[in-house]
Design a protein around this motif. Structure first.
Motif, PDB file in Angstrom:
ATOM      1  N   ARG A   1     -15.409   9.458  16.305  1.00  0.00           N
ATOM      2  CA  ARG A   1     -15.529   8.550  16.835  1.00  0.00           C
ATOM      3  C   ARG A   1     -14.692   7.149  15.950  1.00  0.00           C
ATOM      4  O   ARG A   1     -14.194   7.402  15.094  1.00  0.00           O
ATOM      5  CB  ARG A   1     -17.055   7.629  16.234  1.00  0.00           C
ATOM      6  CG  ARG A   1     -18.298   8.791  15.408  1.00  0.00           C
ATOM      7  CD  ARG A   1     -19.153   7.926  17.139  1.00  0.00           C
ATOM      8  NE  ARG A   1     -20.152   9.167  17.314  1.00  0.00           N
ATOM      9  CZ  ARG A   1     -20.200   9.537  17.982  1.00  0.00           C
ATOM     10  NH1 ARG A   1     -19.489  10.906  18.796  1.00  0.00           N
ATOM     11  NH2 ARG A   1     -21.565  11.027  18.609  1.00  0.00           N
ATOM     12  N   LEU A   2     -14.306   5.905  17.201  1.00  0.00           N
ATOM     13  CA  LEU A   2     -12.872   5.288  16.578  1.00  0.00           C
ATOM     14  C   LEU A   2     -13.617   4.214  16.369  1.00  0.00           C
ATOM     15  O   LEU A   2     -14.250   3.398  17.614  1.00  0.00           O
ATOM     16  CB  LEU A   2     -11.634   5.573  18.598  1.00  0.00           C
ATOM     17  CG  LEU A   2     -11.709   6.742  18.655  1.00  0.00           C
ATOM     18  CD1 LEU A   2     -10.638   6.337  19.705  1.00  0.00           C
ATOM     19  CD2 LEU A   2     -10.713   7.030  17.085  1.00  0.00           C
ATOM     20  N   ALA A   3     -13.412   3.861  15.516  1.00  0.00           N
ATOM     21  CA  ALA A   3     -12.912   2.215  14.537  1.00  0.00           C
ATOM     22  C   ALA A   3     -12.319   1.099  14.910  1.00  0.00           C
ATOM     23  O   ALA A   3     -11.908   0.044  14.540  1.00  0.00           O
ATOM     24  CB  ALA A   3     -13.103   2.820  13.360  1.00  0.00           C
ATOM     25  N   VAL A   4     -10.878   2.115  15.684  1.00  0.00           N
ATOM     26  CA  VAL A   4     -10.069   0.933  16.010  1.00  0.00           C
ATOM     27  C   VAL A   4      -9.836   1.602  17.524  1.00  0.00           C
ATOM     28  O   VAL A   4     -10.838   2.103  18.355  1.00  0.00           O
ATOM     29  CB  VAL A   4      -8.659   1.641  15.749  1.00  0.00           C
ATOM     30  CG1 VAL A   4      -8.728   1.731  14.239  1.00  0.00           C
ATOM     31  CG2 VAL A   4      -8.128   3.308  16.638  1.00  0.00           C
ATOM     32  N   PRO A   5      -9.034  -0.003  18.278  1.00  0.00           N
ATOM     33  CA  PRO A   5      -9.106  -0.400  19.788  1.00  0.00           C
ATOM     34  C   PRO A   5      -8.728   1.271  20.317  1.00  0.00           C
ATOM     35  O   PRO A   5      -7.498   1.614  20.180  1.00  0.00           O
ATOM     36  CB  PRO A   5      -8.629  -1.765  20.098  1.00  0.00           C
ATOM     37  CG  PRO A   5      -7.876  -1.885  19.122  1.00  0.00           C
ATOM     38  CD  PRO A   5      -8.271  -0.836  17.731  1.00  0.00           C
ATOM     39  N   PHE A   6      -9.183   1.269  21.730  1.00  0.00           N
ATOM     40  CA  PHE A   6      -8.588   2.211  22.577  1.00  0.00           C
ATOM     41  C   PHE A   6      -8.967   2.552  23.796  1.00  0.00           C
ATOM     42  O   PHE A   6      -9.792   1.204  24.454  1.00  0.00           O
ATOM     43  CB  PHE A   6      -9.691   3.866  22.034  1.00  0.00           C
ATOM     44  CG  PHE A   6     -11.047   4.249  22.048  1.00  0.00           C
ATOM     45  CD1 PHE A   6     -11.593   4.411  24.100  1.00  0.00           C
ATOM     46  CD2 PHE A   6     -11.572   3.436  21.778  1.00  0.00           C
ATOM     47  CE1 PHE A   6     -12.679   4.328  24.079  1.00  0.00           C
ATOM     48  CE2 PHE A   6     -13.524   3.424  21.569  1.00  0.00           C
ATOM     49  CZ  PHE A   6     -13.888   3.950  23.166  1.00  0.00           C
ATOM     50  N   VAL A   7      -8.244   3.583  24.874  1.00  0.00           N
ATOM     51  CA  VAL A   7      -8.603   2.973  26.430  1.00  0.00           C
ATOM     52  C   VAL A   7      -8.453   4.433  26.485  1.00  0.00           C
ATOM     53  O   VAL A   7      -7.927   5.763  25.888  1.00  0.00           O
ATOM     54  CB  VAL A   7      -6.442   3.074  26.871  1.00  0.00           C
ATOM     55  CG1 VAL A   7      -7.191   3.156  27.876  1.00  0.00           C
ATOM     56  CG2 VAL A   7      -6.623   1.227  26.264  1.00  0.00           C
ATOM     57  N   ASP A   8      -9.571   4.844  26.870  1.00  0.00           N
ATOM     58  CA  ASP A   8     -10.442   6.309  27.828  1.00  0.00           C
ATOM     59  C   ASP A   8     -10.549   6.144  29.536  1.00  0.00           C
ATOM     60  O   ASP A   8     -11.546   5.814  29.609  1.00  0.00           O
ATOM     61  CB  ASP A   8     -11.005   6.961  27.096  1.00  0.00           C
ATOM     62  CG  ASP A   8     -12.088   7.654  28.129  1.00  0.00           C
ATOM     63  OD1 ASP A   8     -11.644   8.495  28.583  1.00  0.00           O
ATOM     64  OD2 ASP A   8     -13.197   7.832  27.260  1.00  0.00           O
ATOM     65  N   CYS A   9      -9.153   6.429  29.950  1.00  0.00           N
ATOM     66  CA  CYS A   9      -9.307   6.577  31.620  1.00  0.00           C
ATOM     67  C   CYS A   9     -10.648   7.548  32.301  1.00  0.00           C
ATOM     68  O   CYS A   9     -11.123   7.550  32.985  1.00  0.00           O
ATOM     69  CB  CYS A   9      -8.064   6.440  32.227  1.00  0.00           C
ATOM     70  SG  CYS A   9      -7.581   7.865  32.500  1.00  0.00           S
TER      71      CYS A   9
ATOM     72  N   GLN B   1      -3.915   7.090  10.394  1.00  0.00           N
ATOM     73  CA  GLN B   1      -3.170   6.560  10.528  1.00  0.00           C
ATOM     74  C   GLN B   1      -2.981   5.589  11.929  1.00  0.00           C
ATOM     75  O   GLN B   1      -2.518   3.912  11.567  1.00  0.00           O
ATOM     76  CB  GLN B   1      -1.190   7.782  10.624  1.00  0.00           C
ATOM     77  CG  GLN B   1      -1.277   7.710   9.181  1.00  0.00           C
ATOM     78  CD  GLN B   1       0.068   8.467   9.359  1.00  0.00           C
ATOM     79  OE1 GLN B   1       1.072   7.828  10.373  1.00  0.00           O
ATOM     80  NE2 GLN B   1       0.072  10.035   9.944  1.00  0.00           N
ATOM     81  N   ALA B   2      -3.775   5.600  12.738  1.00  0.00           N
ATOM     82  CA  ALA B   2      -3.345   5.024  14.217  1.00  0.00           C
ATOM     83  C   ALA B   2      -4.530   3.670  14.122  1.00  0.00           C
ATOM     84  O   ALA B   2      -5.597   3.244  13.102  1.00  0.00           O
ATOM     85  CB  ALA B   2      -4.426   5.766  15.430  1.00  0.00           C
ATOM     86  N   ASP B   3      -3.389   2.783  14.925  1.00  0.00           N
ATOM     87  CA  ASP B   3      -3.802   1.456  15.094  1.00  0.00           C
ATOM     88  C   ASP B   3      -4.799   1.277  16.696  1.00  0.00           C
ATOM     89  O   ASP B   3      -5.413   0.387  16.627  1.00  0.00           O
ATOM     90  CB  ASP B   3      -3.034  -0.200  14.857  1.00  0.00           C
ATOM     91  CG  ASP B   3      -2.393   0.025  13.083  1.00  0.00           C
ATOM     92  OD1 ASP B   3      -3.018   0.174  12.411  1.00  0.00           O
ATOM     93  OD2 ASP B   3      -0.983   0.412  14.176  1.00  0.00           O
ATOM     94  N   GLY B   4      -4.348   2.128  17.349  1.00  0.00           N
ATOM     95  CA  GLY B   4      -4.982   2.381  18.431  1.00  0.00           C
ATOM     96  C   GLY B   4      -4.561   3.331  19.415  1.00  0.00           C
ATOM     97  O   GLY B   4      -4.142   3.990  18.433  1.00  0.00           O
ATOM     98  N   VAL B   5      -5.853   3.323  20.296  1.00  0.00           N
ATOM     99  CA  VAL B   5      -5.489   5.075  20.683  1.00  0.00           C
ATOM    100  C   VAL B   5      -5.294   5.072  21.867  1.00  0.00           C
ATOM    101  O   VAL B   5      -6.170   3.504  22.887  1.00  0.00           O
ATOM    102  CB  VAL B   5      -6.928   5.834  20.260  1.00  0.00           C
ATOM    103  CG1 VAL B   5      -6.708   7.377  20.921  1.00  0.00           C
ATOM    104  CG2 VAL B   5      -6.411   5.797  18.694  1.00  0.00           C
ATOM    105  N   ILE B   6      -4.836   6.119  22.611  1.00  0.00           N
ATOM    106  CA  ILE B   6      -4.705   6.412  23.413  1.00  0.00           C
ATOM    107  C   ILE B   6      -4.639   7.803  24.262  1.00  0.00           C
ATOM    108  O   ILE B   6      -4.375   8.736  23.525  1.00  0.00           O
ATOM    109  CB  ILE B   6      -3.999   6.148  24.353  1.00  0.00           C
ATOM    110  CG1 ILE B   6      -3.140   4.506  24.773  1.00  0.00           C
ATOM    111  CG2 ILE B   6      -3.539   6.334  26.048  1.00  0.00           C
ATOM    112  CD1 ILE B   6      -1.960   3.797  25.489  1.00  0.00           C
ATOM    113  N   LEU B   7      -6.222   8.087  25.259  1.00  0.00           N
ATOM    114  CA  LEU B   7      -6.580   8.959  25.245  1.00  0.00           C
ATOM    115  C   LEU B   7      -6.286   9.774  26.034  1.00  0.00           C
ATOM    116  O   LEU B   7      -6.043   9.390  27.495  1.00  0.00           O
ATOM    117  CB  LEU B   7      -7.767   9.234  25.805  1.00  0.00           C
ATOM    118  CG  LEU B   7      -9.002  10.994  26.201  1.00  0.00           C
ATOM    119  CD1 LEU B   7      -8.437  11.698  24.775  1.00  0.00           C
ATOM    120  CD2 LEU B   7     -10.599  10.823  26.700  1.00  0.00           C
TER     121      LEU B   7
END
Ligand SMILES: NC(=O)c1ccc[n+]([C@@H]2O[C@H](COP(=O)([O-])OP(=O)(O)OC[C@H]3O[C@@H](n4cnc5c(N)ncnc54)[C@H](O)[C@@H]3O)[C@@H](O)[C@H]2O)c1
Length: 390
Positions: free
Chosen positions: A373-381, A356-362
Motif C-alpha cells: 500500500r503506497l502513501a507516495v505517488p506511483f505509476v503502475d501501467c 526512503q522513496a518519494d515516488g514509485v514506478i512499478l
C-alpha cells in the motif's frame, strides 16, 4: 536415436529441452562454453528459475543427463541440437552469421550420420544456408529446423503441450526428427524451412504487436487524464471479442523485440506495423517517467524507486529489461534512483527502499508486490495495484 547433444545446452532453451528429452529416456548431453552453468547443472543447481525443472534435473542428472564443456564428445551423439541465437546488432539488423559461425566451429567434431537440429530462432533463409554448408562438408545433410516456442519460466509445462514444427532437409531427416519430438510433443506440423522460420518469427512478433496495441491505448487514455483500467475493464467485461486484449506493460526480454526486428529486416524494412510497435513499446518507459514527473511536480533530486528489474514477473531474467531504460531516464532527470527486486541478490530489501522513496514506478509486477500500500505517488501501467488502491 538414443544420444542427443545440445549445443548451448545450459541456456534458457537448452535446459528445458534437455530435461524434457532426459525425462523421455534419451541420453542427453548439454554442451556449453559457460563453465559456471555447466558446473551448476552437474551439481544439480539450475542457473535460473524454471518452473518444474528442479525435480526433473534431480531425477536425471548423472544418470542420463550431463553438462560438459568437452566438445569432443559431440561426435558421440546420434543427434546434435543447436540452440545458440541470432541477436540483432545496435542498428537492429540480425547478426545472421552468429549461428552459422557456431556450427562452423563444431563441424570437425560432427559426423555425416548425425541428425542436425536447429532449434534457435533464425533469420528466414538461414536453414537453407546451413544445409548447403553441411552438404559441402559431408556431401549429404540430415537436418531439421525445429523452432522452440516455449514461454520463458514455463518451458517445462509448455514443451510437453505445444505442437512441434519440423522443417526437414529430407524424408530421412523428418523421420529421425519425429523419433525425437513425437516423444515430447502431442502433435507434429511438417513445413518447408522458410515457412517454419516465418512461423517462429510471426509468433513472437504477433505477441509484440498485441502488447504495443495495449501500450498505445494506455498512453492515449492516460494522456487524457483518464484511468486506463477503468476503460480497459469495461472494454473486456463479458465481451468475447476482447477476451485476448492484454494489459499494458513493459514488453521486453530477449526475444520479442529482436524477432520483430528480424521480420522487419526480412521484409526489407517495409514492416511498418512492426516498426511502430517497436517505437511504442520502447517509448513506454519515457511516458511512465513523465507521468510520475507530472504527479510529483518534478523529480529532480527526489528519491524514485523502481520495483522490479527483471523483464517479466516472478522470473529472475533481466535480459533486455526496460526497467533499466526507466532507470537511465530517471537518472538523466537527476532523480536519485532506488531499485528493488526479490530475484536480484544485489538489490536492497523492499522495506528499506519503500521507507526512503518519494515516488514509485512499478517495473515488474512480481507477486511479492501484491499487497503493498503506497502513501507516495506511483505509476503502475500494468494495472497491478489498480483495484487495490481504489
Ligand atoms: N528464452 C526463450 O524463452 C526462448 C524461447 C524460444 C526461442 N528462443 C530462441 O532460442 C535461442 C537461444 O535463446 P536462449 O534464451 O536459450 O539463450 P541463452 O543465452 O539463455 O542460452 C544460450 C546458451 O548458449 C551458450 N553458447 C553460446 N555460444 C556457444 C558456443 N559457441 N558453444 C556452446 N555454447 C554456446 C551460452 O553459454 C548459453 O548458455 C535464441 O535463438 C532465442 O531467440 C528463446
Amino acid at each position: 536415436m538414443k544420444t542427443i547433444g545440445i549445443i548451448g545446452g545450459c541456456g534458457h532453451v537448452g535446459i528445458p529441452l534437455g530435461l524434457a528429452l532426459a525425462h523421455k529416456n534419451f541420453d542427453v548431453t548439454l554442451f556449453d562454453i559457460n563453465t559456471a552453468a555447466v558446473e551448476q547443472i552437474n551439481h544439480c543447481i539450475l542457473p535460473f528459475r524454471e518452473e518444474g525443472a528442479a525435480e526433473i534435473l534431480r531425477a536425471h542428472i548423472a544418470k542420463n543427463l550431463a553438462a560438459t564443456t568437452d566438445m569432443r564428445r559431440i561426435r558421440e551423439q546420434d543427434a546434435v541440437v543447436f540452440v545458440t541465437g541470432t541477436p540483432v546488432d545496435e542498428h537492429h539488423n540480425p547478426k545472421i552469421n552468429d549461428v552459422i559461425k557456431v556450427i562452423k566451429t563444431y563441424l570437425e567434431l560432427m559426423t555425416k550420420d548425425q541428425l542436425v537440429v536447429l532449434r534457435s530462432t533464425i533469420f528466414p533463409g538461414t536453414t537453407d544456408l546451413i544445409i548447403n554448408l553441411l552438404n559441402d562438408a559431408f556431401g549429404v545433410t540430415k537436418l531439421a529446423f525445429c523452432p522452440e516456442r516455449i514461454v520463458q519460466g514455463k518451458g517445462i509445462e509448455e514443451i510437453f503441450n505445444l505442437p512441434q514444427i519440423i522443417a526437414p532437409s529430407s524424408e530421412e531427416a523428418y523421420q529421425e526428427a519425429c523419433l525425437i519430438f513425437s516423444k515430447i510433443s502431442p502433435r507434429i506440423i511438417r513445413l518447408a524451412p522458410k515457412e517454419a522460420e516465418l512461423v517462429k518469427l510471426i509468433t513472437n512478433t504477433w505477441r509484440y504487436l498485441e502488447f504495443a496495441a495495449a501500450n498505445e491505448f494506455y498512453m492515449m487514455v492516460e494522456n487524457e487524464g483518464i484511468d486506463f483500467y477503468t476503460v480497459y475493464n469495461a472494454v473486456k467485461a463479458d465481451y468475447p471479442r476482447a477476451a485476448h486484449f492484454p494489459k499494458a506493460g513493459l514488453a521486453a526480454g530477449p526475444c520479442l523485440f529482436k524477432d520483430t526486428m528480424q521480420l522487419s529486416a526480412f521484409y526489407q524494412n517495409n514492416f511498418f506495423l512492426g516498426q511502430a510497435a517497436m517505437l511504442i513499446n520502447e517509448g513506454l518507459p519515457n511516458f511512465l517517467v513523465r507521468q510520475l514527473e507530472k504527479k510529483m511536480d518534478g523529480i529532480s533530486h527526489k528519491k524514485i524507486a523502481i520495483l522490479g528489474m527483471t523483464f517479466k514477473a516472478n522470473n529472475d531474467d533481466i535480459r533486455e529489461s526496460l526497467s533499466f531504460k526507466i532507470k537511465k531516464q530517471l537518472e538523466f532527470k537527476m532523480a536519485v534512483v532506488l531499485i528493488s527486486d526479490p530475484y536480484l541478490n544485489a538489490a536492497p530489501p523492499l522495506d528499506e527502499v519503500l521507507k526512503q522513496a518519494d515516488g514509485v514506478i512499478l517495473g515488474t509486477p512480481h507477486d511479492e508486490y501484491k499487497n503493498i500500500r503506497l502513501a507516495v505517488p506511483f505509476v503502475d501501467c500494468w494495472g497491478f495495484w489498480n483495484r487495490v488502491h481504489e
